[in-house]
Design a protein around this motif. Structure first.
Motif, PDB file in Angstrom:
ATOM      1  N   ARG A   1       2.508   1.769  -3.333  1.00  0.00           N
ATOM      2  CA  ARG A   1       1.609   2.348  -4.275  1.00  0.00           C
ATOM      3  C   ARG A   1       1.518   3.944  -3.891  1.00  0.00           C
ATOM      4  O   ARG A   1       1.497   4.726  -5.081  1.00  0.00           O
ATOM      5  CB  ARG A   1       0.288   1.677  -4.212  1.00  0.00           C
ATOM      6  CG  ARG A   1      -0.598   1.691  -5.301  1.00  0.00           C
ATOM      7  CD  ARG A   1      -0.158   0.770  -6.397  1.00  0.00           C
ATOM      8  NE  ARG A   1      -1.340   0.969  -7.480  1.00  0.00           N
ATOM      9  CZ  ARG A   1      -1.242   0.249  -8.568  1.00  0.00           C
ATOM     10  NH1 ARG A   1       0.076  -0.455  -8.579  1.00  0.00           N
ATOM     11  NH2 ARG A   1      -1.945   0.184  -9.558  1.00  0.00           N
ATOM     12  N   GLN A   2       1.300   4.254  -2.661  1.00  0.00           N
ATOM     13  CA  GLN A   2       1.313   5.657  -2.478  1.00  0.00           C
ATOM     14  C   GLN A   2       2.353   6.463  -2.939  1.00  0.00           C
ATOM     15  O   GLN A   2       1.996   7.565  -3.596  1.00  0.00           O
ATOM     16  CB  GLN A   2       1.017   6.012  -0.975  1.00  0.00           C
ATOM     17  CG  GLN A   2      -0.390   5.572  -0.598  1.00  0.00           C
ATOM     18  CD  GLN A   2      -0.377   5.536   1.136  1.00  0.00           C
ATOM     19  OE1 GLN A   2       0.561   5.258   1.752  1.00  0.00           O
ATOM     20  NE2 GLN A   2      -1.616   5.890   1.560  1.00  0.00           N
TER      21      GLN A   2
ATOM     22  N   LYS B   1       1.023  -1.211   0.258  1.00  0.00           N
ATOM     23  CA  LYS B   1      -0.043   0.146  -0.136  1.00  0.00           C
ATOM     24  C   LYS B   1       0.921   1.157   0.009  1.00  0.00           C
ATOM     25  O   LYS B   1       0.532   2.327  -0.890  1.00  0.00           O
ATOM     26  CB  LYS B   1      -0.927  -0.206   1.225  1.00  0.00           C
ATOM     27  CG  LYS B   1      -2.007   1.120   1.131  1.00  0.00           C
ATOM     28  CD  LYS B   1      -2.636   0.930   2.377  1.00  0.00           C
ATOM     29  CE  LYS B   1      -3.406   2.432   2.752  1.00  0.00           C
ATOM     30  NZ  LYS B   1      -3.794   2.726   3.807  1.00  0.00           N
ATOM     31  N   SER B   2       1.855   1.251   0.990  1.00  0.00           N
ATOM     32  CA  SER B   2       2.832   2.397   1.125  1.00  0.00           C
ATOM     33  C   SER B   2       3.535   2.684  -0.330  1.00  0.00           C
ATOM     34  O   SER B   2       3.633   3.735  -1.024  1.00  0.00           O
ATOM     35  CB  SER B   2       3.903   2.269   2.206  1.00  0.00           C
ATOM     36  OG  SER B   2       3.396   1.844   3.358  1.00  0.00           O
TER      37      SER B   2
END
Lengths: 265, 272
Positions: B193-194, B190-191
């Motif tokens: 992707r951010q 997730k990180s």
């Protein structure tokens, strides 16, 4: 003018950062402070049986050495500290002149050294019920400021060692500092040293600082009577600072050629 | 001037102590027998203004050395590097004003708070403190970073959060060239992707040029306009991700960049 203000702001970045670090490592700061105070007290007690003057002689030595060694340590270890934290590359690639960077470290070291020394003086004065009625504090302050220049210069030269060799360089700065303690007459007259080692006392700026500080604090001697010593300290400082910056610059080029600016060097 | 970065025949050597030579390394690490390693070998590179340029390769292939050379932390042994027409050796101070770098290990004073680290950076780069705080919070919010954590010591933040602060620190100085040296290594998906989304957003909004090194082929494929595959200090291929795939596709329906790497270098991706 705009450039000067910008450099001063950058210089302040290092001062603020280091005082923030002091706050965050407050536990260790207290430990070091307590150790310094106890060290000065134990040294002072050695002189108690030899009279009041001896106590003052020893305590002034401990305090001045404390201040000068803080200056030397903070400046010389600035590279090692950044390497240990892992920020060395970030600091060295920032758009800040090395003069400004090191200047900021020196300003911090003087401020931090003064705070520590004042606390030490206060506690030691209480403990030994010291009276410094005859002391010439203004002269002592001038001597301390002028002496700071040479210790900053020595610190800059010593800071080069960890830049070139991360581990061994830091070890070498400690040996250098210990040698200064040995030869500069911190707790004894240099005349008691073996003859072969005395030339080192002559070249150590701490020898002249301690002599002049004792004259100002214990005898209340005015600055006018210490003109030669003061001039000598000033000349040493004015030679050592540009020399230190020059050597630091060469060492930085070497470190960039050999890839030694990394955390692991 | 359409080039953000120009490298002309850049070479960088390092010297390593020979193992088993019995050498103690001499005083301060000098002396002793050493062998020469070529980290970057006669590289030519041109990154265009506004481009996201990726360099992919295994550990020890020369990616980080190249980034350090561009960011003035290393001096080349041969060749020349220009950043927006400025020589990184002769005009390093001007170059430093235009660049910022995020490295694989978030370089912070771990005991200092997030804001104390950021304010240090702001003062170094001449960003007014109030403005810096506003910009940093704005950037951190895009990563879902809670504003209250800005006063937390860095050591209390997760690795992903530390890396986000590192990215915010690099961006709030508004660099025209951003050097991202494996910025997503060790981050959760997730990180990761951010961070990738943010890099794309910044390029669109600020017209910054980004040089990205990564192990992650999918990341390179997703966000880079052009890619260079580096192995043993040399580029073995340089083109858009699509063209690189076409180079080795042959009869296959689809190939990944990992397969492109293996085909072009003759090595497995995890071999190094």
């Amino acid at each position: 003018m705009g450039q000067v203000i910008s450099e001063l702001k950058s210089c302040y970045a290092f001062v603020e950062r280091n005082f923030n670090l002091v706050k965050r490592y407050l536990g260790w700061e207290i430990v070091f402070m307590v150790y310094n105070i106890v060290n000065a007290l134990t040294i002072g007690f050695i002189g108690v049986t030899q009279g009041r003057e001896r106590v003052l002689y020893l305590v002034v030595g401990a305090m001045i050495w404390g201040f000068l060694s803080i200056l030397f340590h903070e400046v010389s270890e600035s590279v090692s500290w950044e390497r240990w934290e892992g920020t060395i590359e970030y600091t060295f690639m920032a758009p800040v002149h090395r003069f400004t960077h090191l200047g900021g470290m020196c300003v911090y070291a003087i401020g931090y050294g003064i705070i520590r020394s004042v606390v030490l003086l206060f506690v030691v004065a209480l403990f030994f019920n010291l009276s410094l009625q005859n002391a010439n504090f203004a002269a002592a302050l001038v001597i301390l400021m002028v002496s700071s220049l040479s210790f900053i210069g020595l610190g800059l030269i010593a800071a080069v060692l960890p830049l070139m060799s991360p581990e061994k360089g830091s070890q070498a700065t400690h040996i250098f500092q210990a040698l200064l303690l040995l030869v500069s007459g911190v707790y004894y007259e240099i005349s008691v040293l073996p003859r072969w080692i005395r030339p080192l006392s002559v070249v150590s700026p701490a020898t002249y600082t301690l002599r002049a500080m004792r004259a100002a604090l214990l005898e209340g001697r005015p600055l006018g009577q210490m003109g030669n010593t003061l001039l000598l300290l000033l000349v040493i400082g004015l030679l050592l600072i540009p020399l230190g910056l020059f050597i630091f610059n060469l060492a930085e080029i070497y470190a960039k050629k050999r890839g030694k600016l990394k955390r692991s060097g | 001037m359409n080039s953000a970065i120009r490298c002309i025949e850049i070479t960088k050597f390092f010297y390593e102590k020979r193992s088993g030579s019995g050498s103690k390394g001499g005083l301060l690490g000098w002396g002793g027998k050493k062998r020469r390693l070529t980290a970057v070998d006669s590289l030519d590179l041109e990154v265009k203004r506004g481009e996201i340029f990726g360099i992919v390769g295994p550990n020890g292939s020369g990616k980080s050395t190249l980034v350090r050379l561009i960011s003035t932390l290393l001096l080349p042994d041969k060749g020349q590097i220009e950043v927006f027409g400025l020589d990184v050796v002769k005009e390093k101070f001007q170059v430093r004003k235009m660049i910022n770098r995020v490295s694989v290990d978030a370089a912070f004073f771990k005991k200092l708070s997030c804001w104390e680290n950021l304010s240090y950076a702001a003062r170094l780069y001449g960003v007014p403190i109030k403005e810096a705080k506003g910009r940093a919070i704005e950037i951190l919010k895009t990563f879902g970073f809670q504003e209250g954590k800005i006063n937390q010591p860095m050591e209390n933040l997760s690795r992903g959060m530390q890396q986000m602060v590192a990215i915010a620190r690099a961006f709030f100085t508004s660099p025209v060239l951003l050097l991202l040296d494996e910025p997503t290594t060790g981050l959760d998906p997730k990180s990761k992707r951010q961070v990738q989304e943010f890099v794309l957003k910044v390029r669109e909004g600020h017209n910054s040029t980004v040089l990205l090194t990564t192990h992650d082929m999918d990341e390179a494929d997703r966000i880079c306009d052009r890619l260079a595959i580096i192995d043993q200090g040399r580029f073995v291929a340089l083109d858009t991700p699509e063209n690189l795939k076409l180079m080795v596709k042959g009869e296959r329906e689809e190939v990944s960049l990992e397969e492109v790497f293996m085909e072009l270098t003759g090595k497995g991706w995890e071999e190094e």
